[in-house]
Design an enzyme around this catalytic site. Structure first.
Site, short mmCIF file in Angstrom:
data_model
loop_
_atom_site.label_atom_id
_atom_site.label_comp_id
_atom_site.label_asym_id
_atom_site.label_seq_id
_atom_site.Cartn_x
_atom_site.Cartn_y
_atom_site.Cartn_z
CD GLU A 174 -3.16 -0.99 0.40
OE1 GLU A 174 -3.73 0.10 0.45
OE2 GLU A 174 -3.59 -1.95 -0.29
CG HIS A 250 -3.30 2.67 4.63
ND1 HIS A 250 -4.08 3.46 3.82
CD2 HIS A 250 -3.11 1.52 3.96
CE1 HIS A 250 -4.34 2.82 2.69
NE2 HIS A 250 -3.78 1.63 2.76
CB CYS A 368 -4.49 10.20 2.59
SG CYS A 368 -4.86 8.92 3.80
#
Length: 444
Positions: A174, A250, A368
């Protein structure tokens, strides 16, 4: 030679919508089916990026993906004209159409993992696009991500680009959302902290029970090998499976680092003390581990406010600042904690708040939205200069958004064939503004 950290923010694409595609991401799921405002989302992102540039930070932008992704829809059996492909998918498999219209590439923390030249054996900056195999709507991103990264960081003398890892759950990757580089100075060799959710090849190892662990140890180790990192400059640390099951999908939802600071929740990791000792041993600088106790901020409040999905930046003055979403001001416990934090004698001296609510409602905060790239001035000179934020680019991109973006987009609007024309027209113009060349399939 000067060294610094640049932030490359993802431009929000024209199809920004709330389809609730991300299982395990509480905000994404809880806001599913709301009507989105792509124009506002894109402008919020631009304003945050410009604000950092105005603070003296090196700030760039990364282009969004082409959406709707007609190539994936054709690959899975929908045929006819572009309009017919969209209409058939909307009727027969609306969930697949939604996945192929996602603007999730705005969250460039998931675009790739980046290792700076100070850490790599060949002295180049290394990029590996994330394969994002855990989520269908993101698994279709890596090839175009690679094209955009290569068009932004072009010079092979300075930049090394790798293919994404094999598209299998064993190598679930990721990107930088599970990677933090710790160092004394940006130009000195540092410690790259890779955080994983599970060991794919060890069925007896701890893993979450409710939500998926999107990053594997095996993927993180593969990235370290590709990037030519020494064992003494890497640490592999497992995220606490219990917090993954509470919506921490995450690691950048539960910790964030910058230089010699790691800001984290006390429940973030497994084997915390031993791994922090390893970081201290491998670092060439004093470390500040800034722990937030559960009694100060609960996991629920941390996830809702995105306290840890903030950016910690070092200003040109040398002072560290947290870039936080306004949601942190609106949460009493989090706001109280941040007001106290700047008085505690850590390197973090101030907090600045920005409105990124359109992104937040889909599950992505300030951290992000950006990909961190540590560079020296020679490497920066080799970056595509048309992607770097300044007054002129900010004006051009705002005009571009105003011209091409809708101010309302619902999930049912994704079936409108006109969205294809609007999106491609916008992206074709964007590649000219940023001088990217033909990075999209429709341009080839």
């Amino acid at each position: 030679m000067k060294h610094f950290e640049a932030n490359f923010d993802g431009l929000v694409g024209p199809t920004h919508n709330y389809a609730g595609l991300s299982f395990g991401n509480v905000a994404s799921y809880s806001n599913a089916a709301q009507t989105a405002n792509p124009k506002a989302a894109a402008k919020q992102g631009l304003q945050k990026a410009k604000a950092l540039a105005d603070l003296g930070m090196t700030q760039g932008v990364l282009a969004p993906q082409e959406r709707p992704d007609l190539y994936t829809l054709r690959r899975i059996g929908f045929s006819g004209s572009d309009a017919e492909v969209i209409q058939k998918a909307a009727k027969q498999a609306p969930a697949l159409l939604n996945a192929c219209c996602s603007a999730s590439s705005m969250w460039t923390a998931n675009a790739a993992t980046v290792s700076p030249s100070a850490d790599t054996r060949d002295g180049k900056v290394h990029f590996t696009p994330a394969n994002l195999v855990d989520k269908l709507h993101r698994s279709i991103e890596p090839i175009t991500t690679a094209n955009i990264l290569k068009a932004t960081f072009k010079d092979p003398h300075f930049f090394q680009h790798h293919a994404h890892l094999p598209e299998h759950a064993h190598f679930g990757d990721e990107g930088a959302a599970n990677h933090t580089r710790l160092c004394g100075e940006y130009g000195h060799s540092g410690v790259e902290l890779f955080v994983y959710g599970q060991e794919a090849t060890n069925p007896n190892a701890p893993k979450p029970k409710k939500y998926p662990a999107r990053q594997t140890l095996e993927a993180s180790q593969a990235i370290a090998r590709l990037h030519q990192l020494e064992d003494e400059s890497t640490v592999f640390m497992q995220q606490n499976p219990d917090v993954i099951d509470q919506g921490v999908f995450h690691n950048d939802v539960i910790s964030v680092g910058n230089q010699n600071v790691l800001f984290y929740h006390e429940q973030a990791f497994l084997n915390t003390d031993a791994k922090f000792d390893e970081i201290r041993r491998k670092m060439n600088a004093d470390m500040h581990f800034v722990k937030v106790a559960t009694s100060q901020v609960s996991i629920d409040d941390a996830v809702k406010s995105y306290l840890f999905n903030t950016q910690i930046i070092t200003l040109p003055s040398g002072e560290m600042t947290i870039i936080a979403p306004t949601d942190c001001q609106e949460n009493l416990a989090v706001f109280a904690y941040l007001n106290e934090l700047v008085t505690l004698g850590t390197p973090i001296k101030q907090v600045r708040y920005y409105d990124v609510k359109q992104s937040m409602q889909n599950g992505g905060g300030p951290a992000c939205l950006r990909l961190r790239v540590a560079l020296n001035d020679q490497e920066l000179a080799a970056v595509n200069q048309d992607t770097l934020m300044n007054d002129a680019l900010f004006g051009r991109l705002n005009t571009w958004v105003e011209k091409h973006y809708r101010d309302s987009l619902s999930v049912k609007d994704l079936a409108d064939p006109q969205l294809i024309v609007e999106s491609r027209t916008a992206l074709d113009e964007l590649t000219q503004i940023l001088k990217l060349g033909s990075v999209y399939q429709f341009q080839k």
